[in-house]
Design an enzyme around this catalytic site. Structure first.
Site, PDB file in Angstrom:
ATOM      1  N   SER B 149       0.838  -1.192   0.000  1.00  0.00           N
ATOM      2  CA  SER B 149       0.000   0.000   0.000  1.00  0.00           C
ATOM      3  C   SER B 149       0.882   1.255   0.000  1.00  0.00           C
ATOM      4  O   SER B 149       1.762   1.373  -0.844  1.00  0.00           O
ATOM      5  CB  SER B 149      -0.924  -0.062   1.225  1.00  0.00           C
ATOM      6  N   ARG B 219     -11.930   6.221  10.268  1.00  0.00           N
ATOM      7  CA  ARG B 219     -11.568   4.819  10.284  1.00  0.00           C
ATOM      8  C   ARG B 219     -12.652   3.936   9.665  1.00  0.00           C
ATOM      9  O   ARG B 219     -12.350   2.959   8.983  1.00  0.00           O
ATOM     10  CB  ARG B 219     -11.300   4.369  11.715  1.00  0.00           C
ATOM     11  N   ASP B 318      -8.905  -6.136  -4.700  1.00  0.00           N
ATOM     12  CA  ASP B 318      -8.479  -4.869  -4.100  1.00  0.00           C
ATOM     13  C   ASP B 318      -8.990  -3.725  -4.973  1.00  0.00           C
ATOM     14  O   ASP B 318      -8.475  -3.491  -6.064  1.00  0.00           O
ATOM     15  CB  ASP B 318      -6.954  -4.848  -4.014  1.00  0.00           C
ATOM     16  N   HIS B 351      -8.136  -5.000  -0.292  1.00  0.00           N
ATOM     17  CA  HIS B 351      -6.825  -4.396  -0.039  1.00  0.00           C
ATOM     18  C   HIS B 351      -6.125  -5.033   1.157  1.00  0.00           C
ATOM     19  O   HIS B 351      -4.908  -5.179   1.177  1.00  0.00           O
ATOM     20  CB  HIS B 351      -7.015  -2.894   0.192  1.00  0.00           C
ATOM     21  N   ASP B 352      -6.905  -5.418   2.151  1.00  0.00           N
ATOM     22  CA  ASP B 352      -6.359  -6.059   3.354  1.00  0.00           C
ATOM     23  C   ASP B 352      -5.558  -7.321   3.059  1.00  0.00           C
ATOM     24  O   ASP B 352      -4.773  -7.755   3.910  1.00  0.00           O
ATOM     25  CB  ASP B 352      -7.507  -6.448   4.296  1.00  0.00           C
TER      26      ASP B 352
END
Lengths: 378, 378
Positions: B149, B219, B318, B351-352
């Site tokens: 990232s 968040r 992602d 993405h994680d």
């Protein structure tokens, strides 16, 4: 020829039982109509609105040139939904902030504005309220009900709640329910509003303030999800706001990129006119809609009650209500042997596409309504 | 064998000139190292962190069993990046809130915390600061620099800023710059923080409050974008939180769906430990990174300076840093005739995924590092 719209309001004295178990003792609905109901009362089309729209669907108000209805490109004299042939009804939903009974109005139990105590309303409740308006306008059976996004959910729900009162239904850029990601975006928007200190637990009207900060954030989030990645890149890309050229300002709080300026502007505008409690109610109505909930998740069984002929439309770059979600509806209807036309429009604009001037989309809707106009009334 | 980590800090007395034109008179960097630097000083691997991580990359702290580093599945004895063979350096970036000089530290000009006056730092600035740390640890040339990232952006930037000091670079789940949608999400998060009345223009430290509401919203937005639609549906779907069964509570403010509960929890946790000014700085560093900006948008020319051998990895679901963005980097490197291994991992986690235990992903990285270990040092 300019269509002149005339906002109207109707009072309903009979209590409305809501899905939550609450009931509204009485209520008003704001609405507009365009065109003329024919002698057979067979040419009425009901248009259901999505999150931030209203009963002002088409035309302009007398003397206000720029007050076009939100679907004015779709509905009017000679337009795809031709008001020279159809009697079109636009209605504002319960809980809204544009005229129908909602959180800003007086709660008869307290004599003060409802605020956050306005009962939770569902798509099904809205349809019940709309059905009474339709009856009061002298219409038993609608030629068609139509809507995009949340409006499409209402159109779909009409075919399940009042199958004999609707001959055709156009469900555009919609879904049989929200998925987890949709709910998640709604929830973040709601938290932004609810945690704004100016929200005052939903009773901000008495405090002389508005939770504008929360509304701005909610709208910015919404706006990102209405657009496609492609259209955002085409429209804004990484363009800087600065006229000075390609130099960064190196600031965390000032606007640096055009996309930031655009989003802030959208948020500011929205926070000036939209009610925070309405935002909570309408996003919750979206979250709750799920006709298959009562059939163990089986959408085919859930849609068995529908008797209408359907037009389902989706847009290729709509990631909020993707084509895959529309195809679920199509599949369930076909499994019930219902007549369905389905179009997946290749459009770059994301969810917003349903409101825009895509020639293929507009001519498709036109052709579908032309066929309805030429059908003998059942 | 458990790897025991030991946080360290180094002071740099020489001023650091930043891309914004500002300069830091001096600064500290928090870091950790794992494994042993070999006699040739040729086995050092620098790991760069993303938004909310730190120098604590691997291992646990003495006596704290559950204090695993954020990439502990990737880095350690016998792991894909094997600390029995490599000397691995984790470093916390300037502007962070985990030990390196940042907004919570004292601004020498005022004697009070920097707050929002901490200078804007860029990926390039971070790399400059990291390069000094690497030198101070006795390493001239890194065997590899790696990151996911935003960490991947730093790895890429190393190959452009210090091409002779890095032999290999692993750029994982990254992009050559943010697109408009990425910037938009960052901007909404920043607005949520900045408009929280407890933010006090970034000088909340002196007011005894924290802009927790804004951090929570930031968040929650981030979390939605880290996950894929698929994994959210698989993990949460439309599951209700209520243990009472399938009945809705009909509430706009209470938690109704599991996904809401999950997001609120993530937001709450984050707001307890993360600094609001750091959030602004790090998202801005993301926004600003764009090596092709100085070559008229031509990424091939922008990457011409790179001399390293590359591993580029992307993940199919992602949507924050999509495979298409990684392929832009691959294409630009190949056009410069650089050696590139590219893998697009079919993984459901969005993405994680770059932080998770995907066997194909981990064995791919292992094989790449095995090859580095077996190469003669240049």
């Amino acid at each position: 020829m300019t269509l002149i719209a005339q906002p109207q309001s109707m009072h309903f004295a009979e209590p409305l039982a809501l899905r939550s178990g609450a009931r509204l003792a009485d209520y008003h609905l704001a609405y507009e109509t365009y065109g003329t109901l024919n002698a057979e009362r067979s040419n009425a089309v009901l248009v259901c609105h999505a999150l931030n729209a209203s009963h002002h669907v088409a035309g302009v108000y007398e003397g206000q040139e720029r007050s076009e209805g939100w679907w004015d490109n779709m509905i009017g004299p000679g337009k795809p939904v031709d008001t020279d042939r159809f009697f079109v009804i636009g209605v504002n939903n319960l809980g809204s902030c544009f005229g129908s009974t909602g959180p800003m109005h007086t709660n008869p139990a307290t004599g003060r504005p409802w605020g956050a105590d306005f009962p939770v309303v569902t798509v099904e409740d809205w349809v019940d309220a709309q059905a009474r308006l339709v009856s009061a306008l002298g219409v038993d059976t609608l030629a068609a009900v139509m809507g995009g996004s949340l409006g499409g959910m209402q159109a779909l729900s009409w075919t399940l709640q009042y199958p004999r009162r609707v001959r055709h239904a156009a469900v555009i850029a919609s879904a049989p329910n929200l998925n987890a990601e949709n709910i998640a975006f709604n929830e973040v928007a709601r938290r932004a509003i609810v945690t704004d200190p100016d929200f005052h637990g939903g009773h901000f009207y008495g405090h002389g303030v508005l939770p504008r900060r929360g509304l701005r954030i909610a709208r910015m989030i919404g706006h990102i999800t209405y657009l496609s990645d492609d259209v955002m890149n085409a429209k804004f890309g990484r363009e800087l706001r600065s006229a000075v050229g390609s130099d960064y300002r190196y600031s965390t709080q000032e606007v640096e990129f055009q996309i930031e300026s655009y989003l802030r502007h959208q948020g500011d505008k929205f926070s000036e006119y939209f009610d925070a409690n309405t935002y909570l109610l309408i996003t919750r109505a979206l979250d709750y809609f799920d006709p298959a909930r009562l059939t163990g998740g089986n959408l085919t069984r859930a849609l068995a009650a529908a008797a209408a002929r359907f037009l389902i439309v989706s847009f290729s770059t709509d990631w909020r209500f993707s084509p895959a979600r529309s195809r679920e509806i199509v599949k369930a209807l076909l499994e019930n042997r219902r007549e369905v036309s389905y179009a997946e429009i290749d459009a770059p604009h994301g969810h917003d596409a349903f409101l825009l001037d895509d020639p293929r989309y507009l001519s498709l809707v036109r052709a579908w309504f032309d066929r309805i106009a030429s059908e003998p009334a059942a």
